[in-house]
Design an enzyme around this catalytic site. Structure first.
Site, mmCIF file in Angstrom:
data_model
loop_
_atom_site.group_PDB
_atom_site.id
_atom_site.type_symbol
_atom_site.label_atom_id
_atom_site.label_comp_id
_atom_site.label_asym_id
_atom_site.label_seq_id
_atom_site.Cartn_x
_atom_site.Cartn_y
_atom_site.Cartn_z
ATOM 1 N N HIS A 274 -3.849 -12.640 2.666
ATOM 2 C CA HIS A 274 -3.908 -12.662 4.141
ATOM 3 C C HIS A 274 -4.153 -14.042 4.755
ATOM 4 C CE1 HIS A 274 -3.998 -8.391 3.750
ATOM 5 N NE2 HIS A 274 -5.271 -8.267 3.487
ATOM 6 N N ASN B 115 -6.468 0.707 -2.958
ATOM 7 C CA ASN B 115 -7.250 1.522 -2.008
ATOM 8 C C ASN B 115 -6.591 2.884 -1.797
ATOM 9 O OD1 ASN B 115 -5.224 0.013 -0.729
ATOM 10 N ND2 ASN B 115 -6.235 0.137 1.259
ATOM 11 N N HIS C 103 0.852 -1.189 0.000
ATOM 12 C CA HIS C 103 0.000 0.000 0.000
ATOM 13 C C HIS C 103 0.885 1.235 0.000
ATOM 14 C CE1 HIS C 103 -3.642 -2.411 0.839
ATOM 15 N NE2 HIS C 103 -2.813 -3.172 1.525
ATOM 16 N N ARG D 160 -0.081 4.334 -0.947
ATOM 17 C CA ARG D 160 -0.863 5.498 -0.460
ATOM 18 C C ARG D 160 -0.982 6.673 -1.423
ATOM 19 N NH1 ARG D 160 -2.908 1.970 2.851
ATOM 20 N NH2 ARG D 160 -1.962 1.814 4.907
ATOM 21 N N ASP E 37 1.836 -6.891 2.406
ATOM 22 C CA ASP E 37 0.719 -6.115 2.955
ATOM 23 C C ASP E 37 1.279 -4.898 3.713
ATOM 24 O OD1 ASP E 37 -1.841 -5.302 3.572
ATOM 25 O OD2 ASP E 37 -2.000 -6.604 5.324
HETATM 26 ZN ZN LIG Z 1 -3.332 -5.062 2.170
#
Ligand SMILES: [Zn+2]
Length: 470
Positions: free
Chosen positions: A247, A96, A64, A66, A320
């Site tokens: 995950h 995301n 991630h 960002r 992650d």
């Molecule tokens: Zn993640």
């Protein structure tokens, strides 16, 4: 005598199937020769790697970064700097961000940002939430789609609108559409209906802090993970879509994966470092609260997860990497549901696993396979993942005897802190190469924004042709 750009002399080259002491020569960004130590070769730069191990650079398919939208936490430059320091030569960004790359226009804008800013190679896992956009997104050199089964639970982050789908019919329709693209679909498994019921129980008892949040996600032996994985594996069986399950953290999911693989289903699974080095120790969660959460992984899962990593039930390791500011973690002491979920890890996961190999927890060759070779193979990166003539010279030179003390002061992620602070491991990344160029050396990031390229999936045939040419 053949002339090369760089020669790495005397190191122990490690691959998924073995190790060998050799000299490795780089030309035009690719591995051009691997020869007996001491073979006469001409090189502009010669690096003595005697006593060191030479690994294919790590390929992290789940990170991630960002940007765009949350650059107060991290951005492409800071994230890929941390990658360079951690021996990660390719990093895939999760969708995301704001706006999320769920349309072709949005993905194209994000690709432009990466072309200007990335220090290491990269790709973007497009959000496969708008079915009409999926065929167009698939033409942009991406290696996978991503869907979260988590839908927004009241926080603008990490699960904003546009990236989540928990309606089973819509999810199956997305599987069908992605299947036509031939690309893998990554899914974050989650069962919100069960989670809502579980959360209501905690809240009715007045349990709201980070410890309650940790227990809620792990409640009933991880029921929310197990039921979601069962649904996804069953939809996969019907649609044939290449599913990459994110995950992995319960023994229940491990058992389901084993059965699915026995049946020949097209499924791969990842493990994230927090499942074995952070969230699996309740003392860490008591000490660090929300800072230790990604997720609580009760200790009983630890042995099954290591076994699954070793026997291949879990295919690969990805980070992650999920940095959050202190001000986004602090509210967790009073209300775990108000803190942002996720932990940073891209800078330190390779050393953590190298240390585990040194301690005999797992073989070094298997670690290399899990961090580099398997992700390259699963996501079609035919020019990466192996120390092999013709492949990209994406390389990490590591000292397995040197000690690393993980400290906040050395964190390159914008947030400037790590839940692993205070951990001492043996296994230090000394030098990182991306396509033949040094991007990190002896404690300093020397790579430049814009050097990183999109790591597009290629075909087997093109690699074979390249090997013939060189
Ligand atoms: Zn993640």
């Amino acid at each position: 005598m053949d002339r090369y750009d760089t020669i790495i002399r005397g190191g122990t080259l490690v691959g998924a199937t073995g190790r060998t002491v050799a000299d490795l020569a780089i030309r035009d960004g690719r591995i051009a020769a691997i020869v007996e130590p001491g073979t006469p070769l001409g090189g502009d730069v010669v690096i003595d790697a005697t006593g060191r191990h030479v690994l294919p650079g790590a390929i992290d398919v789940h990170s991630h970064h960002r940007e765009p939208g949350f650059t107060r936490k991290e951005d492409i430059v800071s994230a890929t700097s941390a990658c360079a320091a951690g021996g990660v030569t390719t990093s895939f960004a999760m969708p995301n961000v704001d706006p999320p790359p769920n349309t072709v226009d949005r993905l194209d804008s994000m690709i432009e940002l990466y072309e200007q800013k990335a220090i290491v190679d990269w790709n973007i896992n497009a959000a496969g939430t708008v079915r009409d956009e999926i065929p167009g997104l698939a033409t942009r050199g991406i290696a996978a789609f991503k869907v979260f089964m988590v839908v927004d639970t009241g926080r603008d982050y990490p699960h904003m609108p546009g990236i989540g789908v928990h309606d089973h019919g819509e999810l199956m329709a997305i599987f069908e559409t992605v299947a036509e693209s031939g690309l893998p679909l990554m899914v974050h498994p989650h069962d919100q209906a069960l989670m809502t019921h579980i959360e209501e129980g905690f809240w009715a008892r007045g349990e709201r802090d980070a410890l309650a949040y940790a227990k809620a996600y792990a409640a009933h032996d991880g029921i929310i993970w197990d039921t979601a994985a069962a649904l996804l594996l069953r939809i996969q069986e019907s649609t044939g879509t290449a599913l990459h399950l994110l995950h992995t953290q319960t023994s229940g999911v491990v058992e389901q994966l084993r059965r699915a693989k026995d049946k020949g289903q097209n499924v791969s699974a990842e493990l994230n470092p927090w499942a074995l080095f952070l969230g699996n120790d309740w003392a860490n969660i008591e000490r660090l609260g929300s800072y230790a959460l990604s997720y609580y992984v009760p200790e009983k899962n630890t042995e099954p997860l290591w076994a699954a990593l070793i026997d291949g039930t879990i295919d690969l390791i990805s980070t992650d990497h999920a940095p959050h500011l202190r001000e986004e973690k602090e509210p967790g002491w009073a209300d775990g549901w108000k803190a942002h979920t996720g932990t940073p890890s891209t800078q330190f996961y390779v050393p953590l696993f190298l240390d585990a190999a040194r301690r005999g927890r797992i073989g070094l060759e298997r670690v290399v396979e899990l961090i580099a070779t398997a992700p390259a193979d699963r996501f079609g990166l035919t020019s990466k993942g192996r120390l092999e003539v013709g492949r990209d010279a994406d390389i990490a030179i590591v000292d397995l005897d040197a000690e690393l003390e993980i400290r906040d002061e050395i964190v390159l992620s914008k947030i400037g802190h790590t839940p692993y602070a205070g951990t001492r491991v043996r296994g230090v990344v000394e030098t990182t190469f991306v396509r033949g160029r040094v991007v990190y050396d002896d404690g300093t990031v020397v790579g430049e924004p814009g050097w990183g390229r999109q790591a597009r999936p290629g075909s087997r045939e093109s690699l074979v042709a390249e090997q013939r040419r060189s």
